[in-house]
Design a protein around this motif. Structure first.
Motif, PDB file in Angstrom:
ATOM      1  N   LYS A   1       2.014  15.050   5.602  1.00  0.00           N
ATOM      2  CA  LYS A   1       2.973  15.433   5.450  1.00  0.00           C
ATOM      3  C   LYS A   1       4.466  15.035   5.314  1.00  0.00           C
ATOM      4  N   LEU A   2       5.402  16.143   4.948  1.00  0.00           N
ATOM      5  CA  LEU A   2       6.252  15.848   4.046  1.00  0.00           C
ATOM      6  C   LEU A   2       7.570  14.819   5.330  1.00  0.00           C
ATOM      7  N   GLU A   3       7.094  14.984   6.825  1.00  0.00           N
ATOM      8  CA  GLU A   3       8.115  14.099   7.565  1.00  0.00           C
ATOM      9  C   GLU A   3       7.629  12.879   7.662  1.00  0.00           C
ATOM     10  N   ASP A   4       6.454  12.813   7.113  1.00  0.00           N
ATOM     11  CA  ASP A   4       6.122  10.889   6.816  1.00  0.00           C
ATOM     12  C   ASP A   4       6.459  10.317   5.888  1.00  0.00           C
ATOM     13  N   THR A   5       7.223  10.299   5.125  1.00  0.00           N
ATOM     14  CA  THR A   5       8.369  10.189   3.961  1.00  0.00           C
ATOM     15  C   THR A   5       8.775   9.013   4.834  1.00  0.00           C
ATOM     16  N   GLY A   6       9.538   7.843   4.682  1.00  0.00           N
ATOM     17  CA  GLY A   6       9.707   6.736   4.997  1.00  0.00           C
ATOM     18  C   GLY A   6       9.551   5.361   4.829  1.00  0.00           C
ATOM     19  N   MET A   7      10.200   4.863   5.203  1.00  0.00           N
ATOM     20  CA  MET A   7      10.003   2.834   5.089  1.00  0.00           C
ATOM     21  C   MET A   7       8.935   2.393   6.232  1.00  0.00           C
TER      22      MET A   7
ATOM     23  N   THR B   1       6.205   7.701   0.458  1.00  0.00           N
ATOM     24  CA  THR B   1       6.861   8.666   0.306  1.00  0.00           C
ATOM     25  C   THR B   1       6.257   9.667  -0.313  1.00  0.00           C
ATOM     26  N   VAL B   2       5.978  11.398   0.018  1.00  0.00           N
ATOM     27  CA  VAL B   2       4.789  12.394   0.371  1.00  0.00           C
ATOM     28  C   VAL B   2       6.165  12.998   0.020  1.00  0.00           C
ATOM     29  N   SER B   3       6.064  14.192  -1.221  1.00  0.00           N
ATOM     30  CA  SER B   3       6.659  15.157  -1.501  1.00  0.00           C
ATOM     31  C   SER B   3       5.792  16.086  -2.743  1.00  0.00           C
ATOM     32  N   SER B   4       5.814  17.184  -3.189  1.00  0.00           N
ATOM     33  CA  SER B   4       4.899  18.360  -4.082  1.00  0.00           C
ATOM     34  C   SER B   4       5.850  18.064  -5.251  1.00  0.00           C
TER      35      SER B   4
ATOM     36  N   GLY C   1       0.769  -1.119   0.123  1.00  0.00           N
ATOM     37  CA  GLY C   1      -0.240  -0.029  -0.510  1.00  0.00           C
ATOM     38  C   GLY C   1       0.588   1.159   0.075  1.00  0.00           C
ATOM     39  N   GLY C   2       1.975   1.657   0.508  1.00  0.00           N
ATOM     40  CA  GLY C   2       2.887   2.209  -0.076  1.00  0.00           C
ATOM     41  C   GLY C   2       3.148   2.908  -0.947  1.00  0.00           C
ATOM     42  N   GLY C   3       3.910   4.143  -1.266  1.00  0.00           N
ATOM     43  CA  GLY C   3       3.422   5.075  -2.398  1.00  0.00           C
ATOM     44  C   GLY C   3       4.052   6.196  -2.712  1.00  0.00           C
ATOM     45  N   SER C   4       3.672   6.966  -3.754  1.00  0.00           N
ATOM     46  CA  SER C   4       3.889   8.384  -3.719  1.00  0.00           C
ATOM     47  C   SER C   4       3.346   9.067  -3.306  1.00  0.00           C
TER      48      SER C   4
END
Length: 125
Positions: A86-92, A122-125, A8-11
């Motif tokens: 949020k951007l800071e939620d990025t991770g494994m 990955t959370v990015s704009s 379920g992960g992704g960008s």
């Protein structure tokens, strides 16, 4: 041997949502602790997101008000609904489990015996 498989992960963009799943090879009723951890790409220590302790849900501050943990015992599956990313939620993101009861903190990774391989968020704009 217990197997945990995340998916379920992704960008996603900030403000978006993702839903993670973790399928267990054992009935989820077997676990005293069953929850989610994450590790930032910068190599920070693995941190707790949310977990089941018995039938109780325990949510870390990083997830309160945004993430929801749930499970479907009939499918042996644990979920993490992540909203307002949020951007800071990025991770494994990893799911983890422990069978026996403990009085230790449910947020301590060392108390979990079984781990999945992780799914990247990955959370990015």
């Amino acid at each position: 041997q217990v197997q945990l498989v995340e998916s379920g992960g992704g960008s996603e963009q900030p403000g978006g949502s993702l839903r993670l799943s973790c399928v267990s090879s054992l009935s989820t009723d077997s676990f005293y602790l069953f929850g989610w951890f994450r590790q930032a790409p910068s190599g920070k220590e693995r941190e707790a997101v949310a977990t089941f302790r018995g039938d109780e849900t325990v949510v870390a501050d990083v997830a309160k008000g945004r993430f929801t943990i749930s499970r479907d015992n009939s499918k042996n599956t644990l979920y993490l609904q992540m909203d307002s990313l949020k951007l800071e939620d990025t991770g494994m993101y990893y799911c983890a489990a422990r069978m026996s009861a403990t009085r230790a903190s449910p947020f301590a990774p060392s108390w979990y015996n079984y781990w999945g391989q992780g799914t990247q968020v990955t959370v990015s704009s």
